[in-house]
Design an enzyme around this catalytic site. Sequence first.
Site, PDB file in Angstrom:
ATOM      1  N   GLU A 250       0.882  -1.164   0.000  1.00  0.00           N
ATOM      2  CA  GLU A 250       0.000   0.000   0.000  1.00  0.00           C
ATOM      3  C   GLU A 250       0.918   1.211   0.000  1.00  0.00           C
ATOM      4  OE1 GLU A 250      -3.713   2.066   2.420  1.00  0.00           O
ATOM      5  OE2 GLU A 250      -2.490   0.560   3.410  1.00  0.00           O
TER       6      GLU A 250
ATOM      7  N   ASP B 227      -4.436  11.011   8.594  1.00  0.00           N
ATOM      8  CA  ASP B 227      -3.151  10.539   9.093  1.00  0.00           C
ATOM      9  C   ASP B 227      -2.738  11.267  10.360  1.00  0.00           C
ATOM     10  OD1 ASP B 227      -2.358   8.589   7.075  1.00  0.00           O
ATOM     11  OD2 ASP B 227      -2.330  10.281   5.699  1.00  0.00           O
TER      12      ASP B 227
ATOM     13  N   TYR C 115     -10.861  -2.299   3.659  1.00  0.00           N
ATOM     14  CA  TYR C 115      -9.977  -1.775   4.694  1.00  0.00           C
ATOM     15  C   TYR C 115     -10.797  -1.575   5.964  1.00  0.00           C
ATOM     16  CZ  TYR C 115      -6.033   0.929   6.590  1.00  0.00           C
ATOM     17  OH  TYR C 115      -4.966   1.373   7.343  1.00  0.00           O
TER      18      TYR C 115
END
Length: 289
Positions: free
Chosen positions: A49, A60, A175
Amino acid sequence: MSRYPAMFSRLADADEGAFVPFVMVGDPTPAASEAIIEALIDGGADALELGVPFSDPVADGPTIQRAHLRALGAGASLADCLEVVARVRGRHPELPIGMLIYGNVPFAIGLEEFYRRCAAAGIDSVLLPDVPVRESAEFSAAAAAAGIDAVYIAPPSASAQTLDAVAAASRGYVYAVSRAGVTGTERASSTVGLAQSVARLRQDAAAPVMLGFGISAPAQVAEAIEAGADGAISGSAVVKIVEAHAPTLAAAAAEAGTDSQQYTTAMQALQAELRDFVAAMKAATRPAP
């Protein structure tokens, strides 16, 4: 054609889960990141990834945010990243490669053109962390037209309705986020509720489920697989290793150049640590002897 089904089939036959490391392309430089990617593959990564630097990476945490900044500071563009991926693809024709990129980038380029470029570079999947599945239709259609798997996030404690939508929309893999928040915070991953979520996703014939966010140790990989996930993704832990070596690489490049033995020695030290990390995490996907 997506390489994920062949990978997951091979791993199922071997009674193994998948281990997928994340790293930022362009961090600390495009050339260095290509060598870093090769070390991850050498360590036994089942797939990759790869992040593309962006100025406002809202999903993030601080570790990966700094990776975005280092890559942007090195001048890494989407074109640079795709060139790195294309070279990696040329050396590893069967390895699944996913891209994680924020939605503004394909939106600004144009969805058809963006996914066309990804396909030309040999990318199998694209995950847009800031595009919820309820807003995914236009992205999914453009991805499918280019032969790219669209991957979406199954949030922690998601409603059955959301899980059903993620299952219907995701290709390649789903995911599953291990906990609320952003990547790389001090809170560890959690498998609480994962078995129920995986069961619901599989009820809808979803793609295999990968657990991410907070996966930094082999025990967490094993726990994810025991809870029903098909594998685990680790990002911040990998990026921390790169970050720790980045100053030494930069100093060697400034003092002696990237063709020097000094730089080569610094890069070899980084690669060795990455290989060891990936090998340990991959070992945790296998049944205990």
